[in-house]
Scaffold this motif. Sequence first.
Motif, PDB file in Angstrom:
ATOM      1  N   ALA A 115       0.927  -1.215   0.003  1.00 34.58           N
ATOM      2  CA  ALA A 115      -0.008   0.097   0.084  1.00 34.58           C
ATOM      3  C   ALA A 115       0.792   1.274  -0.056  1.00 34.58           C
ATOM      4  O   ALA A 115       0.346   2.342   0.398  1.00 34.58           O
ATOM      5  CB  ALA A 115      -0.892   0.037   1.229  1.00 34.58           C
ATOM      6  N   ALA A 116       2.149   1.254  -0.649  1.00 36.30           N
ATOM      7  CA  ALA A 116       2.961   2.512  -0.453  1.00 36.30           C
ATOM      8  C   ALA A 116       2.250   3.584  -0.993  1.00 36.30           C
ATOM      9  O   ALA A 116       2.728   4.874  -0.771  1.00 36.30           O
ATOM     10  CB  ALA A 116       4.098   2.126  -1.479  1.00 36.30           C
ATOM     11  N   ASP A 117       1.298   3.454  -2.134  1.00 30.61           N
ATOM     12  CA  ASP A 117       1.002   4.989  -2.636  1.00 30.61           C
ATOM     13  C   ASP A 117      -0.509   4.811  -2.268  1.00 30.61           C
ATOM     14  O   ASP A 117      -1.282   6.014  -3.015  1.00 30.61           O
ATOM     15  CB  ASP A 117       0.915   4.436  -4.204  1.00 30.61           C
ATOM     16  CG  ASP A 117       2.238   4.409  -4.852  1.00 30.61           C
ATOM     17  OD1 ASP A 117       3.095   4.840  -4.450  1.00 30.61           O
ATOM     18  OD2 ASP A 117       2.425   3.620  -5.832  1.00 30.61           O
ATOM     19  N   PHE A 170     -15.606  -4.109  -0.909  1.00 28.85           N
ATOM     20  CA  PHE A 170     -16.265  -2.989  -0.519  1.00 28.85           C
ATOM     21  C   PHE A 170     -15.246  -2.221   0.084  1.00 28.85           C
ATOM     22  O   PHE A 170     -15.522  -1.252   0.789  1.00 28.85           O
ATOM     23  CB  PHE A 170     -17.383  -3.120   0.565  1.00 28.85           C
ATOM     24  CG  PHE A 170     -18.707  -4.054  -0.125  1.00 28.85           C
ATOM     25  CD1 PHE A 170     -19.234  -3.131  -1.170  1.00 28.85           C
ATOM     26  CD2 PHE A 170     -18.977  -5.462  -0.155  1.00 28.85           C
ATOM     27  CE1 PHE A 170     -20.484  -3.948  -1.639  1.00 28.85           C
ATOM     28  CE2 PHE A 170     -20.052  -6.021  -0.538  1.00 28.85           C
ATOM     29  CZ  PHE A 170     -20.701  -4.997  -1.546  1.00 28.85           C
ATOM     30  N   ASN A 171     -13.808  -2.399  -0.033  1.00 34.18           N
ATOM     31  CA  ASN A 171     -13.039  -1.542   0.575  1.00 34.18           C
ATOM     32  C   ASN A 171     -11.676  -1.447  -0.505  1.00 34.18           C
ATOM     33  O   ASN A 171     -11.557  -2.330  -1.188  1.00 34.18           O
ATOM     34  CB  ASN A 171     -12.314  -2.087   2.017  1.00 34.18           C
ATOM     35  CG  ASN A 171     -13.242  -2.300   2.855  1.00 34.18           C
ATOM     36  OD1 ASN A 171     -13.416  -1.310   3.520  1.00 34.18           O
ATOM     37  ND2 ASN A 171     -14.136  -3.418   3.060  1.00 34.18           N
ATOM     38  N   ARG A 172     -11.120  -0.355  -0.458  1.00 36.49           N
ATOM     39  CA  ARG A 172      -9.847  -0.045  -1.308  1.00 36.49           C
ATOM     40  C   ARG A 172      -8.812  -1.158  -1.107  1.00 36.49           C
ATOM     41  O   ARG A 172      -8.329  -1.973  -2.041  1.00 36.49           O
ATOM     42  CB  ARG A 172      -9.446   1.328  -1.074  1.00 36.49           C
ATOM     43  CG  ARG A 172      -7.990   1.465  -1.616  1.00 36.49           C
ATOM     44  CD  ARG A 172      -8.388   1.721  -3.306  1.00 36.49           C
ATOM     45  NE  ARG A 172      -7.167   1.857  -4.115  1.00 36.49           N
ATOM     46  CZ  ARG A 172      -6.645   3.197  -4.158  1.00 36.49           C
ATOM     47  NH1 ARG A 172      -7.105   4.207  -3.766  1.00 36.49           N
ATOM     48  NH2 ARG A 172      -5.231   3.182  -4.719  1.00 36.49           N
ATOM     49  N   MET A 173      -8.482  -1.452  -0.057  1.00 35.63           N
ATOM     50  CA  MET A 173      -7.504  -2.561   0.298  1.00 35.63           C
ATOM     51  C   MET A 173      -7.683  -3.254   1.554  1.00 35.63           C
ATOM     52  O   MET A 173      -8.454  -3.012   2.509  1.00 35.63           O
ATOM     53  CB  MET A 173      -5.951  -1.430   0.739  1.00 35.63           C
ATOM     54  CG  MET A 173      -5.481  -1.267  -0.422  1.00 35.63           C
ATOM     55  SD  MET A 173      -3.632  -0.841  -0.257  1.00 35.63           S
ATOM     56  CE  MET A 173      -3.232  -0.250  -2.056  1.00 35.63           C
ATOM     57  N   VAL A 201       0.778 -19.984   8.058  1.00 36.14           N
ATOM     58  CA  VAL A 201       0.082 -18.565   7.870  1.00 36.14           C
ATOM     59  C   VAL A 201       0.060 -18.194   6.546  1.00 36.14           C
ATOM     60  O   VAL A 201       0.896 -18.190   5.793  1.00 36.14           O
ATOM     61  CB  VAL A 201       0.714 -17.537   8.785  1.00 36.14           C
ATOM     62  CG1 VAL A 201      -0.003 -16.202   8.617  1.00 36.14           C
ATOM     63  CG2 VAL A 201       0.772 -18.217  10.208  1.00 36.14           C
ATOM     64  N   GLY A 202      -1.148 -17.870   6.116  1.00 37.69           N
ATOM     65  CA  GLY A 202      -1.351 -17.068   4.563  1.00 37.69           C
ATOM     66  C   GLY A 202      -1.554 -15.645   4.884  1.00 37.69           C
ATOM     67  O   GLY A 202      -2.300 -15.058   5.509  1.00 37.69           O
ATOM     68  N   ILE A 203      -0.869 -15.013   3.876  1.00 36.69           N
ATOM     69  CA  ILE A 203      -0.960 -13.515   4.119  1.00 36.69           C
ATOM     70  C   ILE A 203      -1.445 -13.085   2.737  1.00 36.69           C
ATOM     71  O   ILE A 203      -1.023 -13.670   1.697  1.00 36.69           O
ATOM     72  CB  ILE A 203       0.486 -13.055   4.402  1.00 36.69           C
ATOM     73  CG1 ILE A 203       0.885 -13.230   5.848  1.00 36.69           C
ATOM     74  CG2 ILE A 203       0.276 -11.410   3.988  1.00 36.69           C
ATOM     75  CD1 ILE A 203       2.274 -12.740   6.005  1.00 36.69           C
ATOM     76  N   TYR A 204      -2.601 -12.544   2.528  1.00 35.62           N
ATOM     77  CA  TYR A 204      -3.347 -12.051   1.667  1.00 35.62           C
ATOM     78  C   TYR A 204      -3.522 -10.697   1.483  1.00 35.62           C
ATOM     79  O   TYR A 204      -4.036 -10.044   2.500  1.00 35.62           O
ATOM     80  CB  TYR A 204      -4.658 -12.868   1.643  1.00 35.62           C
ATOM     81  CG  TYR A 204      -4.687 -14.414   1.498  1.00 35.62           C
ATOM     82  CD1 TYR A 204      -4.429 -14.924   0.360  1.00 35.62           C
ATOM     83  CD2 TYR A 204      -4.398 -15.144   2.818  1.00 35.62           C
ATOM     84  CE1 TYR A 204      -4.519 -16.178   0.351  1.00 35.62           C
ATOM     85  CE2 TYR A 204      -4.435 -16.195   2.670  1.00 35.62           C
ATOM     86  CZ  TYR A 204      -4.338 -17.122   1.600  1.00 35.62           C
ATOM     87  OH  TYR A 204      -4.408 -18.377   1.492  1.00 35.62           O
ATOM     88  N   LEU A 205      -3.072  -9.920   0.107  1.00 33.76           N
ATOM     89  CA  LEU A 205      -3.173  -8.465   0.193  1.00 33.76           C
ATOM     90  C   LEU A 205      -3.923  -8.407  -1.007  1.00 33.76           C
ATOM     91  O   LEU A 205      -3.937  -8.808  -2.159  1.00 33.76           O
ATOM     92  CB  LEU A 205      -1.796  -8.163  -0.189  1.00 33.76           C
ATOM     93  CG  LEU A 205      -0.739  -8.410   0.973  1.00 33.76           C
ATOM     94  CD1 LEU A 205       0.828  -7.982   0.573  1.00 33.76           C
ATOM     95  CD2 LEU A 205      -0.800  -7.602   2.415  1.00 33.76           C
ATOM     96  N   ILE A 206      -5.039  -7.564  -0.905  1.00 34.98           N
ATOM     97  CA  ILE A 206      -5.991  -7.226  -2.162  1.00 34.98           C
ATOM     98  C   ILE A 206      -6.060  -5.779  -2.115  1.00 34.98           C
ATOM     99  O   ILE A 206      -6.466  -5.051  -1.189  1.00 34.98           O
ATOM    100  CB  ILE A 206      -7.370  -7.639  -1.545  1.00 34.98           C
ATOM    101  CG1 ILE A 206      -6.994  -9.241  -1.536  1.00 34.98           C
ATOM    102  CG2 ILE A 206      -8.287  -7.856  -2.978  1.00 34.98           C
ATOM    103  CD1 ILE A 206      -8.170  -9.960  -0.869  1.00 34.98           C
ATOM    104  N   GLU A 207      -6.166  -5.276  -3.441  1.00 35.19           N
ATOM    105  CA  GLU A 207      -6.419  -3.945  -3.780  1.00 35.19           C
ATOM    106  C   GLU A 207      -7.568  -3.745  -4.767  1.00 35.19           C
ATOM    107  O   GLU A 207      -7.534  -4.485  -5.901  1.00 35.19           O
ATOM    108  CB  GLU A 207      -5.210  -3.154  -4.353  1.00 35.19           C
ATOM    109  CG  GLU A 207      -5.685  -1.672  -4.625  1.00 35.19           C
ATOM    110  CD  GLU A 207      -4.422  -0.825  -5.265  1.00 35.19           C
ATOM    111  OE1 GLU A 207      -4.571   0.482  -5.229  1.00 35.19           O
ATOM    112  OE2 GLU A 207      -3.634  -1.766  -5.819  1.00 35.19           O
ATOM    113  N   ASN A 208      -8.635  -2.968  -4.391  1.00 31.47           N
ATOM    114  CA  ASN A 208      -9.802  -2.802  -5.452  1.00 31.47           C
ATOM    115  C   ASN A 208      -9.610  -1.582  -5.909  1.00 31.47           C
ATOM    116  O   ASN A 208     -10.253  -0.492  -5.204  1.00 31.47           O
ATOM    117  CB  ASN A 208     -10.992  -3.251  -4.415  1.00 31.47           C
ATOM    118  CG  ASN A 208     -12.242  -3.018  -5.368  1.00 31.47           C
ATOM    119  OD1 ASN A 208     -12.208  -3.118  -6.492  1.00 31.47           O
ATOM    120  ND2 ASN A 208     -13.379  -3.084  -4.798  1.00 31.47           N
ATOM    121  N   PRO A 209      -8.996  -1.159  -6.863  1.00 33.36           N
ATOM    122  CA  PRO A 209      -8.861   0.273  -7.448  1.00 33.36           C
ATOM    123  C   PRO A 209     -10.269   0.784  -7.804  1.00 33.36           C
ATOM    124  O   PRO A 209     -11.247   0.229  -8.097  1.00 33.36           O
ATOM    125  CB  PRO A 209      -8.086   0.065  -8.614  1.00 33.36           C
ATOM    126  CG  PRO A 209      -7.857  -1.392  -8.666  1.00 33.36           C
ATOM    127  CD  PRO A 209      -8.629  -2.118  -7.934  1.00 33.36           C
TER     128      PRO A 209
END
Length: 266
Positions: free
Chosen positions: A50-52, A148-151, A258-266
């Motif tokens: 989420a750097a930007d 329903f969220n940006r990230m 552990v699963g790490i999941y990262l999602i972006e919904n532009p």
Amino acid sequence: MLTTVDDLARPHKLNPIETRFSAAAQQYGQAAHVQKQIADALLDAFKDFAADFSPRKLLDVGCGTGFVTETLLKQHPNARVMAVDLAQGMLDQLQARLSNPRLELLRHDGQDLPASIVQGGADQAVLSSMCMQWFDKPADTLCHWAQFNRMVAVAVLLDGSFSAWRAAHAASCQPCGLHPLPSENALQLALRALKARRPGLRVQSHTLEVLDHHPDGLSFARSLRAIGAHTPKPGHQPANLRKVLQQLGADCTLNYRVGIYLIENP
């Protein structure tokens, strides 16, 4: 002064998971060294992913005593943070430890959050560390948050964890009371299906193996109790623990997958 919202003023019925986590809250910060390590890994991954992105709202679901919450407040000085947990004891410890006008506490089941909170839109990120494995339908919840969220950034305990403990139960013909854990395959399939419906979705994921060393199996069992994570699965009949401990032996190592999941919904 931080704001506390007590379960949105709804009637509240205790359940065993909540009761045990609340009872362990005072010692959680010292005992949950594995959970702290995993929370730090999730935060590092989210920071890069989420750097930007400069969120106005951040939601920490299953906040515990605030491992993730504290860092979010420091790293995002212009954002409001809502910390959610089912266990009032955890929220009490967080409130005693952190005081910030941008922090709001909510006592609520993380898998059943109101739309007004969990559907935060383009300005909100949802994070959750080591909570989602307690949900009834973790894959559905993860996809709902992503829509329903940006990230969204989640660390979840996966099937395949505690393999030595489970093997010792099987070898000694004793029932294992650990809750079933989410399948990595099921989570990946759900995210692929969501991405097919939303081609612009950005998804990153990886697995993390954390090893927890103990002098014996009893030490491991006590470590779960110390953080409140010892609620058995429904219908479990107590095992003959002595047989399990004999089978496990001394100097045992338990794995957290552990699963790490990262999602972006532009």
